[in-house]
Design a protein around this motif. Structure first.
Motif, PDB file in Angstrom:
ATOM      1  N   ALA A  20       0.852  -1.193   0.000  1.00  0.00           N
ATOM      2  CA  ALA A  20       0.000   0.000   0.000  1.00  0.00           C
ATOM      3  C   ALA A  20       0.884   1.238   0.000  1.00  0.00           C
ATOM      4  O   ALA A  20       1.891   1.290   0.717  1.00  0.00           O
ATOM      5  CB  ALA A  20      -0.906   0.010   1.226  1.00  0.00           C
ATOM      6  N   VAL A  21       0.516   2.228  -0.810  1.00  0.00           N
ATOM      7  CA  VAL A  21       1.307   3.462  -0.881  1.00  0.00           C
ATOM      8  C   VAL A  21       0.407   4.667  -0.620  1.00  0.00           C
ATOM      9  O   VAL A  21      -0.799   4.624  -0.840  1.00  0.00           O
ATOM     10  CB  VAL A  21       2.003   3.614  -2.250  1.00  0.00           C
ATOM     11  N   ASP A  22       1.019   5.729  -0.142  1.00  0.00           N
ATOM     12  CA  ASP A  22       0.269   6.963   0.088  1.00  0.00           C
ATOM     13  C   ASP A  22       1.244   8.124   0.136  1.00  0.00           C
ATOM     14  O   ASP A  22       2.467   7.939   0.288  1.00  0.00           O
ATOM     15  CB  ASP A  22      -0.519   6.877   1.397  1.00  0.00           C
ATOM     16  N   ALA A  23       0.692   9.337   0.017  1.00  0.00           N
ATOM     17  CA  ALA A  23       1.494  10.550   0.100  1.00  0.00           C
ATOM     18  C   ALA A  23       0.801  11.535   1.018  1.00  0.00           C
ATOM     19  O   ALA A  23      -0.409  11.447   1.251  1.00  0.00           O
ATOM     20  CB  ALA A  23       1.680  11.171  -1.291  1.00  0.00           C
ATOM     21  N   ALA A  24       1.567  12.458   1.551  1.00  0.00           N
ATOM     22  CA  ALA A  24       1.017  13.511   2.410  1.00  0.00           C
ATOM     23  C   ALA A  24       1.648  14.827   2.007  1.00  0.00           C
ATOM     24  O   ALA A  24       2.855  14.897   1.762  1.00  0.00           O
ATOM     25  CB  ALA A  24       1.293  13.209   3.887  1.00  0.00           C
TER      26      ALA A  24
END
Length: 210
Positions: free
Chosen positions: A83-87
């Protein structure tokens, strides 16, 4: 008006359940290896808090589905997966991204912060980073992202952003160029999948800053 979220802190200054991000942040900021997660309801948060953190990423998904009254045959996330995400800090413009084991929540990679970035750029780079890493490992694990925009950019092998290149984000745009080049020159068998936040809660790679 944004829907209220509830934050479970398993390891922090004072473990517990908090009704705001500010309260949660006070109990994790500066705490080494803090473990926490956001939930859409107090019931889901309470059910998750009764379990070890290591179990909650996979099991909390089912708890949330049950508590929200969704059908039993509602599709569930595929495990194992990445799972990947950015902020992106809307005040400073700083952006960072990461990838985690979707089942355990263990962080696999993390880059940033980068100046003058956007969430979609971060999501795009995170997906490509994940694809390249998994290819090195000869792994065909699926990759989850909650950004359809970033997934479409990867499939088109081209970023389509309104973000302007500046002196501050020159390094970021260099990374974008390298990512686009990698996509053009490589193939992969990994599935790129949309994380269904409305049914499963926040993506495991979420930075918990919403």
């Amino acid at each position: 008006m944004a829907k209220q979220k509830y934050y479970v802190v398993w390891e922090g200054v004072k473990p517990g359940i908090y009704g705001s991000w500010d309260e949660c942040q006070q109990n994790i900021k500066g705490f080494p290896n803090a473990r926490y997660k956001a939930f859409p309801s107090i019931q889901a948060a309470e059910a998750a808090y009764k379990q070890p953190y290591e179990n909650v990423i996979g099991k909390a998904v089912n708890l949330e589905i049950h508590l929200e009254g969704l059908e039993e045959n509602q599709p569930k996330p595929i495990f194992p997966s990445l799972a990947v995400d950015a902020a992106c800090n809307m005040t400073t413009g700083d952006m960072e991204y990461r990838g985690v084991d979707a089942q355990s929540g263990k962080e696999i990679f993390r880059l940033g912060p980068f100046k003058d970035g956007t969430n979609n750029i971060g999501e795009f780079l995170a997906i490509v980073h994940g694809l390249a890493l998994l290819k090195q490992k000869n792994s065909n694990l699926p990759i989850y992202s909650d950004s359809l925009t970033a997934i479409s950019w990867v499939r088109k092998k081209k970023v389509n952003t309104k973000q302007m290149e500046t002196f501050n984000n020159a390094k970021l745009f260099e990374l974008i160029g390298r990512a686009e080049k990698w996509l053009r020159e490589n193939t992969w068998t990994n599935k790129l999948l949309k994380w269904e936040t409305h049914a499963w809660g926040e993506i495991p790679a979420d930075f918990g800053r919403k």
